[in-house]
Design a protein around this motif. Structure first.
Motif, PDB file in Angstrom:
ATOM      1  N   GLU A 161       0.835  -1.207   0.000  1.00 20.98           N
ATOM      2  CA  GLU A 161       0.000   0.000   0.000  1.00 20.98           C
ATOM      3  C   GLU A 161       0.874   1.263   0.000  1.00 20.98           C
ATOM      4  O   GLU A 161       0.599   2.207  -0.741  1.00 20.98           O
ATOM      5  N   GLU A 162       1.931   1.277   0.789  1.00 25.17           N
ATOM      6  CA  GLU A 162       2.846   2.422   0.821  1.00 25.17           C
ATOM      7  C   GLU A 162       3.537   2.604  -0.529  1.00 25.17           C
ATOM      8  O   GLU A 162       3.686   3.733  -1.009  1.00 25.17           O
ATOM      9  N   LYS A 163       3.920   1.503  -1.140  1.00 23.30           N
ATOM     10  CA  LYS A 163       4.548   1.583  -2.465  1.00 23.30           C
ATOM     11  C   LYS A 163       3.570   2.144  -3.496  1.00 23.30           C
ATOM     12  O   LYS A 163       3.963   2.930  -4.368  1.00 23.30           O
ATOM     13  N   GLN A 164       2.286   1.776  -3.398  1.00 25.18           N
ATOM     14  CA  GLN A 164       1.276   2.300  -4.321  1.00 25.18           C
ATOM     15  C   GLN A 164       1.077   3.800  -4.126  1.00 25.18           C
ATOM     16  O   GLN A 164       0.921   4.547  -5.103  1.00 25.18           O
ATOM     17  N   VAL A 165       1.098   4.262  -2.873  1.00 24.52           N
ATOM     18  CA  VAL A 165       0.951   5.696  -2.603  1.00 24.52           C
ATOM     19  C   VAL A 165       2.132   6.452  -3.201  1.00 24.52           C
ATOM     20  O   VAL A 165       1.956   7.508  -3.817  1.00 24.52           O
ATOM     21  N   ILE A 166       3.329   5.915  -3.051  1.00 28.84           N
ATOM     22  CA  ILE A 166       4.510   6.556  -3.634  1.00 28.84           C
ATOM     23  C   ILE A 166       4.347   6.666  -5.138  1.00 28.84           C
ATOM     24  O   ILE A 166       4.644   7.701  -5.735  1.00 28.84           O
ATOM     25  N   GLN A 167       3.847   5.626  -5.767  1.00 27.58           N
ATOM     26  CA  GLN A 167       3.634   5.653  -7.210  1.00 27.58           C
ATOM     27  C   GLN A 167       2.594   6.712  -7.586  1.00 27.58           C
ATOM     28  O   GLN A 167       2.752   7.421  -8.577  1.00 27.58           O
ATOM     29  N   GLN A 168       1.550   6.870  -6.792  1.00 27.76           N
ATOM     30  CA  GLN A 168       0.491   7.836  -7.097  1.00 27.76           C
ATOM     31  C   GLN A 168       0.967   9.277  -6.948  1.00 27.76           C
ATOM     32  O   GLN A 168       0.530  10.149  -7.695  1.00 27.76           O
ATOM     33  N   ILE A 169       1.848   9.550  -5.981  1.00 20.67           N
ATOM     34  CA  ILE A 169       2.258  10.938  -5.746  1.00 20.67           C
ATOM     35  C   ILE A 169       3.353  11.400  -6.700  1.00 20.67           C
ATOM     36  O   ILE A 169       3.670  12.576  -6.744  1.00 20.67           O
ATOM     37  N   THR A 170       3.923  10.493  -7.436  1.00 21.58           N
ATOM     38  CA  THR A 170       4.928  10.876  -8.434  1.00 21.58           C
ATOM     39  C   THR A 170       4.220  10.965  -9.780  1.00 21.58           C
ATOM     40  O   THR A 170       4.223  10.031 -10.561  1.00 21.58           O
ATOM     41  N   SER A 171       3.643  12.130 -10.037  1.00 24.77           N
ATOM     42  CA  SER A 171       2.673  12.265 -11.115  1.00 24.77           C
ATOM     43  C   SER A 171       3.237  12.602 -12.490  1.00 24.77           C
ATOM     44  O   SER A 171       2.572  12.409 -13.485  1.00 24.77           O
ATOM     45  N   GLN A 172       4.441  13.121 -12.572  1.00 17.41           N
ATOM     46  CA  GLN A 172       4.924  13.589 -13.879  1.00 17.41           C
ATOM     47  C   GLN A 172       6.398  13.234 -14.055  1.00 17.41           C
ATOM     48  O   GLN A 172       7.221  13.535 -13.201  1.00 17.41           O
ATOM     49  N   THR A 173       6.718  12.602 -15.178  1.00 16.92           N
ATOM     50  CA  THR A 173       8.104  12.292 -15.506  1.00 16.92           C
ATOM     51  C   THR A 173       8.630  13.352 -16.462  1.00 16.92           C
ATOM     52  O   THR A 173       7.961  13.706 -17.429  1.00 16.92           O
ATOM     53  N   VAL A 174       9.821  13.870 -16.175  1.00 15.89           N
ATOM     54  CA  VAL A 174      10.448  14.893 -17.009  1.00 15.89           C
ATOM     55  C   VAL A 174      11.864  14.442 -17.327  1.00 15.89           C
ATOM     56  O   VAL A 174      12.564  13.930 -16.445  1.00 15.89           O
ATOM     57  N   ILE A 175      12.298  14.625 -18.575  1.00 16.82           N
ATOM     58  CA  ILE A 175      13.662  14.267 -18.969  1.00 16.82           C
ATOM     59  C   ILE A 175      14.435  15.556 -19.237  1.00 16.82           C
ATOM     60  O   ILE A 175      13.964  16.430 -19.961  1.00 16.82           O
ATOM     61  N   TYR A 176      15.609  15.661 -18.624  1.00 15.94           N
ATOM     62  CA  TYR A 176      16.501  16.808 -18.817  1.00 15.94           C
ATOM     63  C   TYR A 176      17.768  16.337 -19.513  1.00 15.94           C
ATOM     64  O   TYR A 176      18.275  15.252 -19.224  1.00 15.94           O
ATOM     65  N   GLN A 177      18.275  17.165 -20.401  1.00 27.29           N
ATOM     66  CA  GLN A 177      19.508  16.866 -21.121  1.00 27.29           C
ATOM     67  C   GLN A 177      20.715  17.394 -20.331  1.00 27.29           C
ATOM     68  O   GLN A 177      20.567  18.263 -19.477  1.00 27.29           O
ATOM     69  N   PRO A 178      21.924  16.875 -20.622  1.00 26.15           N
ATOM     70  CA  PRO A 178      23.119  17.358 -19.915  1.00 26.15           C
ATOM     71  C   PRO A 178      23.230  18.884 -19.983  1.00 26.15           C
ATOM     72  O   PRO A 178      22.951  19.487 -21.012  1.00 26.15           O
ATOM     73  N   ARG A 179      23.587  19.481 -18.863  1.00 23.74           N
ATOM     74  CA  ARG A 179      23.793  20.922 -18.683  1.00 23.74           C
ATOM     75  C   ARG A 179      22.488  21.722 -18.637  1.00 23.74           C
ATOM     76  O   ARG A 179      22.505  22.934 -18.493  1.00 23.74           O
ATOM     77  N   GLU A 180      21.349  21.043 -18.766  1.00 24.65           N
ATOM     78  CA  GLU A 180      20.066  21.741 -18.709  1.00 24.65           C
ATOM     79  C   GLU A 180      19.704  22.057 -17.262  1.00 24.65           C
ATOM     80  O   GLU A 180      19.899  21.238 -16.360  1.00 24.65           O
ATOM     81  N   SER A 181      19.151  23.234 -17.028  1.00 23.74           N
ATOM     82  CA  SER A 181      18.743  23.650 -15.690  1.00 23.74           C
ATOM     83  C   SER A 181      17.483  22.909 -15.268  1.00 23.74           C
ATOM     84  O   SER A 181      16.515  22.833 -16.036  1.00 23.74           O
ATOM     85  N   ILE A 182      17.495  22.382 -14.065  1.00 20.40           N
ATOM     86  CA  ILE A 182      16.343  21.672 -13.507  1.00 20.40           C
ATOM     87  C   ILE A 182      15.601  22.596 -12.542  1.00 20.40           C
ATOM     88  O   ILE A 182      14.390  22.686 -12.552  1.00 20.40           O
ATOM     89  N   VAL A 183      16.352  23.274 -11.691  1.00 26.23           N
ATOM     90  CA  VAL A 183      15.815  24.274 -10.769  1.00 26.23           C
ATOM     91  C   VAL A 183      16.683  25.518 -10.908  1.00 26.23           C
ATOM     92  O   VAL A 183      17.902  25.445 -10.749  1.00 26.23           O
ATOM     93  N   GLN A 184      16.078  26.640 -11.220  1.00 26.60           N
ATOM     94  CA  GLN A 184      16.814  27.888 -11.381  1.00 26.60           C
ATOM     95  C   GLN A 184      17.173  28.474 -10.016  1.00 26.60           C
ATOM     96  O   GLN A 184      16.330  28.507  -9.114  1.00 26.60           O
TER      97      GLN A 184
END
Length: 109
Positions: free
Chosen positions: A18-41
């Motif tokens: 159940e805890e593993k399922q909750v973790i899966q539910q709260i991770t709602s969006q996958t984003v791919i960043y390329q090398p040297r790309e800013s993730i958090v400004q």
């Protein structure tokens, strides 16, 4: 897709299905960043937190003369910007070193 977080959390104790399922539910969006790309400004105020799934990233600050100082390395299973909920604006930035896959949490108000 949530394996690195589960693996990291299970270092402190087992998780139920159940805890593993909750973790899966709260991770709602996958984003791919390329090398040297800013993730958090640096100086931004993110409304979400991100977990690195694949790849490597750095935390960094910029000095007044434009040089960048690397202050941390992030590996799969790390929340690179979890403290953004407390520290606004961010006093540092996060950038991809390699191609990185991130799971982004739902927006928090």
């Amino acid at each position: 897709m949530y394996y690195p977080l589960v693996q990291k959390l299970e270092q402190h104790g087992p998780l139920s299905e159940e805890e593993k399922q909750v973790i899966q539910q709260i991770t709602s969006q996958t984003v791919i960043y390329q090398p040297r790309e800013s993730i958090v400004q640096e100086g931004s105020s993110p409304a979400h937190s991100s977990l690195i799934l694949e790849g490597f990233a750095i935390r960094h600050n910029h000095s007044p003369d434009g040089r960048r100082q690397i202050t941390a390395f992030h590996v799969p299973g790390d929340f690179a910007d979890l403290h953004c909920f407390l520290l606004k604006p961010m006093d540092d930035g996060v950038a991809a070193m390699t191609t990185c896959t991130w799971l982004r949490s739902p927006t928090v108000i």
